[in-house]
Motif scaffolding. Sequence first.
Motif, PDB file in Angstrom:
ATOM      1  N   LEU A 195       0.860  -1.175   0.000  1.00  0.00           N
ATOM      2  CA  LEU A 195       0.000   0.000   0.000  1.00  0.00           C
ATOM      3  C   LEU A 195       0.901   1.231   0.000  1.00  0.00           C
ATOM      4  O   LEU A 195       1.750   1.376   0.874  1.00  0.00           O
TER       5      LEU A 195
ATOM      6  N   ARG B 105      -7.439   5.410   3.415  1.00  0.00           N
ATOM      7  CA  ARG B 105      -7.076   4.710   2.190  1.00  0.00           C
ATOM      8  C   ARG B 105      -5.685   5.204   1.822  1.00  0.00           C
ATOM      9  O   ARG B 105      -5.168   6.147   2.430  1.00  0.00           O
ATOM     10  N   HIS B 106      -5.059   4.580   0.843  1.00  0.00           N
ATOM     11  CA  HIS B 106      -3.722   4.989   0.419  1.00  0.00           C
ATOM     12  C   HIS B 106      -3.779   5.493  -1.017  1.00  0.00           C
ATOM     13  O   HIS B 106      -4.447   4.884  -1.859  1.00  0.00           O
TER      14      HIS B 106
ATOM     15  N   GLY C 105      -3.175   0.297  -4.467  1.00  0.00           N
ATOM     16  CA  GLY C 105      -2.406  -0.763  -3.828  1.00  0.00           C
ATOM     17  C   GLY C 105      -2.163  -1.922  -4.769  1.00  0.00           C
ATOM     18  O   GLY C 105      -2.546  -1.912  -5.944  1.00  0.00           O
TER      19      GLY C 105
ATOM     20  N   TYR D 246     -11.531  -5.019   5.339  1.00  0.00           N
ATOM     21  CA  TYR D 246     -10.352  -4.160   5.444  1.00  0.00           C
ATOM     22  C   TYR D 246     -10.517  -2.867   4.658  1.00  0.00           C
ATOM     23  O   TYR D 246      -9.633  -2.017   4.664  1.00  0.00           O
TER      24      TYR D 246
ATOM     25  N   THR E 143      -8.218   0.564   3.626  1.00  0.00           N
ATOM     26  CA  THR E 143      -7.571   0.480   2.312  1.00  0.00           C
ATOM     27  C   THR E 143      -8.367   1.194   1.226  1.00  0.00           C
ATOM     28  O   THR E 143      -7.808   1.545   0.190  1.00  0.00           O
TER      29      THR E 143
ATOM     30  N   THR F 156      -9.558  -0.870  -3.748  1.00  0.00           N
ATOM     31  CA  THR F 156      -8.321  -0.845  -4.535  1.00  0.00           C
ATOM     32  C   THR F 156      -8.469  -1.577  -5.875  1.00  0.00           C
ATOM     33  O   THR F 156      -7.484  -1.998  -6.478  1.00  0.00           O
TER      34      THR F 156
ATOM     35  N   VAL G   9      -5.048  -8.059  -1.758  1.00  0.00           N
ATOM     36  CA  VAL G   9      -4.677  -7.251  -0.596  1.00  0.00           C
ATOM     37  C   VAL G   9      -5.418  -7.742   0.642  1.00  0.00           C
ATOM     38  O   VAL G   9      -4.828  -7.942   1.710  1.00  0.00           O
TER      39      VAL G   9
END
Length: 308
Positions: free
Chosen positions: A12, A42-43, A157, A258, A262, A265, A272
Motif C-alpha cells: 500500500l 485509504r492509500h 495498492g 479491510y 484500504t 483498490t 490485498v
Amino acid sequence: MTTGIVSVGLHLPGAPVGNDSVAEASGADPAWIQDRIGMHARHHAAPRQTATELAVAAAESALTGVAVTPDLIVVATVTPDRPVPATACFVQERLGLAGVPAFDVNAACSGFIYALSCAHGMTLAAHARTPLVIGADTFTHVVDPTDRRTAPLFGDGAGAVQLGPVPAGYGILAVELWAEGSQAMYATVPREGWFAMDGRSVSGVVMDMGPKILQAALDRAGARLDQLDRVIVHQANPRLVRRLAEHVGLGEDQVPTYGSVTGNTASASVPVALAMADRERPFRRGDLVALVAVGAGMTAGAAVLRWY
C-alpha cells in the motif's frame, strides 16, 4: 500434485489518507464518509507512481523467504502504465525474470480472480508450474478528487500470490467466472475523463451475483457454504461487504473487512484483503477459503481453495 497458494504479499503506497483530506478536495462530510461508507482511511499513489511499482513491491513481499521462482506472471489491472505493452512485462523486467511469459488481464474488480483462473488453467495445461499472480491499480489516478460520490471510496495498492504445487486435495479446487456486457456502463472510465458509476445499479449486481457466483464455485468444488472457514470478498466498501455477508448467512469472523483502511483498490482488492487476513489471523493447513468479487463489466468471479 495440484496447484495452490504458497505465499501472499501486499503493498500500500504512502501514508494513510484520512477522511478529512478527502473531504477537503471533494466537499464530502468526513462524518458522512465514516458513517455511510464505513471508511476512515485509504492509500493514494503519488501522481507519477505506476501500477508496475506497486505490483513489484507486492511481488517482492510475496516472494520473500519463498524458495520458488515464478515461471509465469499474470497481472490484473485497469490502470496499466501504458496501453502497450502489458504492465506484466515491466514487472517481469523489474523482478529479473527474463524470458518468463507475462500478460495482463482487465476484468476490473473481478480481475484478480480472472487472472488466478488463467494462471491455474495454464498449470493444468502444463504451460506453467509456479505462476505469480498480481492485482495492482492506481485507481485514484482516474477518479475525480472533487467528486464526493466516488473520491472517498477508492484507494491504491497491490497484492500478489505465488502459486506452486501442493498435495492432492489442497490448493485451488474450483473457479467460476461470469460477465454481462449489457451492464457495461454501470461503471466505466471513458477514453477521456473520470471514472463514473451508477452506484445503485452496481450494488444491485453485487447483492445478486455475489451469492450466485460463490454458490456456483462451491458446487463446482463439491463443497458447502457452512464448510467455509473464511471468505475474502472484494472490498467495495465495508457496509456493502457486511450486507453481502449477512445476506448469505456468514459471520464477521468468516468475512473480514479491510476496506475501512484500504478503500476500494479495484483489481488489488482481493489479494490485498487475502494478505491482510493472513497477517491478522494466519490461515491454517486445511482451511477452506473462498475468494469472491464483482466488478465493472459487469463481471464476477469466485474461487474455492483448500489452504496448504
